[in-house]
Write a protein that holds these residues in place. Structure first.
Motif, PDB file in Angstrom:
ATOM      1  N   GLY A   1       0.419   0.847  -1.098  1.00 34.48           N
ATOM      2  CA  GLY A   1       0.207   2.001  -0.232  1.00 34.48           C
ATOM      3  C   GLY A   1      -0.021   3.299  -0.996  1.00 34.48           C
ATOM      4  O   GLY A   1      -1.007   4.016  -0.750  1.00 34.48           O
ATOM      5  N   PRO A   2       0.858   3.657  -1.943  1.00 33.47           N
ATOM      6  CA  PRO A   2       0.628   4.926  -2.687  1.00 33.47           C
ATOM      7  C   PRO A   2      -0.686   4.932  -3.455  1.00 33.47           C
ATOM      8  O   PRO A   2      -1.334   5.987  -3.577  1.00 33.47           O
ATOM      9  N   VAL A   3      -1.101   3.769  -4.004  1.00 39.14           N
ATOM     10  CA  VAL A   3      -2.355   3.724  -4.765  1.00 39.14           C
ATOM     11  C   VAL A   3      -3.535   4.033  -3.850  1.00 39.14           C
ATOM     12  O   VAL A   3      -4.427   4.842  -4.183  1.00 39.14           O
ATOM     13  N   VAL A   4      -3.552   3.366  -2.673  1.00 36.55           N
ATOM     14  CA  VAL A   4      -4.640   3.626  -1.717  1.00 36.55           C
ATOM     15  C   VAL A   4      -4.611   5.072  -1.251  1.00 36.55           C
ATOM     16  O   VAL A   4      -5.641   5.759  -1.143  1.00 36.55           O
ATOM     17  N   GLY A   5      -3.426   5.587  -0.966  1.00 40.22           N
ATOM     18  CA  GLY A   5      -3.301   6.973  -0.514  1.00 40.22           C
ATOM     19  C   GLY A   5      -3.792   7.964  -1.554  1.00 40.22           C
ATOM     20  O   GLY A   5      -4.445   8.961  -1.239  1.00 40.22           O
ATOM     21  N   LEU A   6      -3.471   7.682  -2.837  1.00 44.46           N
ATOM     22  CA  LEU A   6      -3.917   8.573  -3.906  1.00 44.46           C
ATOM     23  C   LEU A   6      -5.449   8.595  -4.002  1.00 44.46           C
ATOM     24  O   LEU A   6      -6.069   9.646  -4.191  1.00 44.46           O
ATOM     25  N   GLY A   7      -6.086   7.428  -3.860  1.00 46.14           N
ATOM     26  CA  GLY A   7      -7.547   7.360  -3.908  1.00 46.14           C
ATOM     27  C   GLY A   7      -8.181   8.143  -2.780  1.00 46.14           C
ATOM     28  O   GLY A   7      -9.160   8.884  -2.975  1.00 46.14           O
TER      29      GLY A   7
ATOM     30  N   SER B   1      -7.353  -0.824  -9.086  1.00 45.04           N
ATOM     31  CA  SER B   1      -5.910  -0.678  -8.858  1.00 45.04           C
ATOM     32  C   SER B   1      -5.445  -1.586  -7.714  1.00 45.04           C
ATOM     33  O   SER B   1      -4.399  -2.228  -7.787  1.00 45.04           O
ATOM     34  N   ILE B   2      -6.253  -1.599  -6.630  1.00 49.03           N
ATOM     35  CA  ILE B   2      -5.899  -2.476  -5.495  1.00 49.03           C
ATOM     36  C   ILE B   2      -5.889  -3.932  -5.936  1.00 49.03           C
ATOM     37  O   ILE B   2      -4.974  -4.699  -5.617  1.00 49.03           O
ATOM     38  N   TRP B   3      -6.929  -4.294  -6.703  1.00 43.39           N
ATOM     39  CA  TRP B   3      -7.001  -5.679  -7.195  1.00 43.39           C
ATOM     40  C   TRP B   3      -5.804  -6.009  -8.087  1.00 43.39           C
ATOM     41  O   TRP B   3      -5.231  -7.075  -8.024  1.00 43.39           O
ATOM     42  N   ALA B   4      -5.394  -5.041  -8.952  1.00 38.06           N
ATOM     43  CA  ALA B   4      -4.256  -5.264  -9.847  1.00 38.06           C
ATOM     44  C   ALA B   4      -2.959  -5.428  -9.060  1.00 38.06           C
ATOM     45  O   ALA B   4      -2.119  -6.280  -9.368  1.00 38.06           O
ATOM     46  N   VAL B   5      -2.827  -4.561  -8.030  1.00 35.69           N
ATOM     47  CA  VAL B   5      -1.618  -4.674  -7.206  1.00 35.69           C
ATOM     48  C   VAL B   5      -1.569  -6.029  -6.502  1.00 35.69           C
ATOM     49  O   VAL B   5      -0.520  -6.668  -6.390  1.00 35.69           O
ATOM     50  N   ARG B   6      -2.742  -6.477  -6.024  1.00 39.43           N
ATOM     51  CA  ARG B   6      -2.783  -7.793  -5.384  1.00 39.43           C
ATOM     52  C   ARG B   6      -2.398  -8.892  -6.371  1.00 39.43           C
ATOM     53  O   ARG B   6      -1.695  -9.843  -6.026  1.00 39.43           O
TER      54      ARG B   6
ATOM     55  N   SER C   1     -12.022   2.751  -9.835  1.00 39.76           N
ATOM     56  CA  SER C   1     -10.632   2.730 -10.300  1.00 39.76           C
ATOM     57  C   SER C   1      -9.684   2.351  -9.165  1.00 39.76           C
ATOM     58  O   SER C   1      -8.725   1.590  -9.353  1.00 39.76           O
ATOM     59  N   VAL C   2      -9.969   2.930  -7.987  1.00 41.16           N
ATOM     60  CA  VAL C   2      -9.122   2.577  -6.831  1.00 41.16           C
ATOM     61  C   VAL C   2      -9.230   1.086  -6.520  1.00 41.16           C
ATOM     62  O   VAL C   2      -8.234   0.402  -6.268  1.00 41.16           O
ATOM     63  N   ALA C   3     -10.471   0.552  -6.574  1.00 40.53           N
ATOM     64  CA  ALA C   3     -10.659  -0.873  -6.290  1.00 40.53           C
ATOM     65  C   ALA C   3      -9.942  -1.731  -7.319  1.00 40.53           C
ATOM     66  O   ALA C   3      -9.283  -2.739  -6.988  1.00 40.53           O
TER      67      ALA C   3
ATOM     68  N   ALA D   1     -17.379  10.242  -9.206  1.00 41.26           N
ATOM     69  CA  ALA D   1     -16.951   9.768  -7.882  1.00 41.26           C
ATOM     70  C   ALA D   1     -16.927   8.249  -7.829  1.00 41.26           C
ATOM     71  O   ALA D   1     -15.961   7.624  -7.355  1.00 41.26           O
ATOM     72  N   PHE D   2     -18.034   7.625  -8.313  1.00 40.52           N
ATOM     73  CA  PHE D   2     -18.061   6.150  -8.305  1.00 40.52           C
ATOM     74  C   PHE D   2     -17.009   5.560  -9.232  1.00 40.52           C
ATOM     75  O   PHE D   2     -16.442   4.496  -8.967  1.00 40.52           O
TER      76      PHE D   2
END
Length: 317
Positions: free
Chosen positions: A13-19, A88-93, A84-86, A78-79
């Motif tokens: 959640g915090p990672v997605v929110g930060l992005g 991070s999400i993948w890493a968290v998963r 980076s967000v993607a 921007a990209f």
């Protein structure tokens, strides 16, 4: 949802929110949204000061965000942020999946330990049962097996008449007796150390018996003896009984038969009860009990009485 799954989602959640916050910042700041606007404003101010009233036309959306050279870096940034967000999400998963796998592995290990403990417990129980069975079989192999047979007559009427009393006749001394024949039917010898014979008296008649006798006799395989107290000797050889049967007569109890108690005695003959003390070759003490009851006072046919409470063969301390 399991506890570990909730923890992974909480980290995601915090990672997605930060992005999302970074993207909003890029969109909200005019410097980021319209990077050429600052240059256009400066040119417009210069033209006004120099007397040129021609307005500076703002380029369109596409030209603004694609033509200036400095916008390329902003697009790349921007990209990169989105990438980076993607990542991070993948890493968290991946971390979440790793936690799930670790949890499953831990549960499987715990289950394996429980199964191993149960199997070990069952093995110990099986080994204990096998040991107990082997010990019983070993003891049974060394245990003497005795057979006891009692005979009559219950009362010898030639010596102790039971006929009706004549008027004025006094009491008669009467003796209850039996023969106790003991045989070793097993493979191992038995050491006979004690003997008791008496009656179980349920009447109001006072019956006097003998006490417990002690002795020592090794009864070998297939050997037979008669148990008695004649001449102070507990074991009587059958060859002597063949010569004098009276040697085998064991005194169970004596009483005074009267005209008043005669009917009481005939209604309920006191059963004969006995006990034999012996030891096996291993030195363990054992006890054998027996009980018989006559169908009639003069009969030699005695029947078992008292079930397992009176008829037993057990080890004693």
């Amino acid at each position: 949802m399991r506890k570990r799954n909730r923890m992974a989602d909480a980290a995601l959640g915090p990672v997605v929110g930060l992005g999302i916050a970074l993207l909003f910042l890029v969109w909200a700041d005019p410097g980021f949204r319209h990077p050429p606007d600052s240059q256009i404003g400066k040119q417009h101010a210069d033209n006004t000061r120099d007397g040129d009233d021609q307005p500076i036309q703002s380029p369109g959306f596409w030209k603004t965000y694609t033509t200036p050279t400095d916008t390329y870096a902003q697009w790349v940034a921007a990209f990169s942020a989105l990438f980076s967000v993607a990542v991070s999400i993948w890493a968290v998963r991946l971390v979440r999946n790793t936690l799930v796998l670790n949890r499953d592995a831990t549960i499987a290990a715990q289950d394996a330990v429980a199964v191993a403990k149960a199997a070990n417990t069952d093995s110990v129980k099986a080994a204990s049962a096998a040991y107990a069975l082997a010990a019983k079989q070993f003891e049974a192999g060394f245990k003497p097996w005795l057979s006891v047979k009692v005979g009559g007559p219950y009362i010898d009427e030639l010596k102790y008449p039971l006929k009706m009393f004549e008027e004025g006749e006094g009491p008669r001394w009467t003796r209850i007796q039996t023969t106790v024949e003991l045989k070793n039917i097993g493979e191992m010898p038995a050491i006979i150390t004690g003997f008791y014979i008496g009656v179980e008296n349920y009447t109001d008649i006072e019956i006097n018996g003998w006490g417990h006798s002690k002795g020592w006799h090794e009864l070998g395989r297939g050997e037979t003896i008669f148990l008695n107290e004649n001449f102070g000797k507990m074991a009587i050889d059958p060859s002597l009984v063949a010569i004098d049967p009276a040697l085998a007569e064991a005194h169970c109890g004596g009483f005074m038969l009267t005209a008043e108690n005669r009917n009481m005695f005939f209604r309920d003959f006191p059963p004969i009860v006995g006990r034999i003390d012996y030891e096996d070759p291993l030195g363990k003490k054992r006890q054998m009990g027996f009980a018989f009851r006559p169908g009639a006072a003069w009969t030699s046919n005695l029947m078992r009485w008292g079930a397992n409470a009176k008829n037993y063969d057990k080890e004693v301390d």
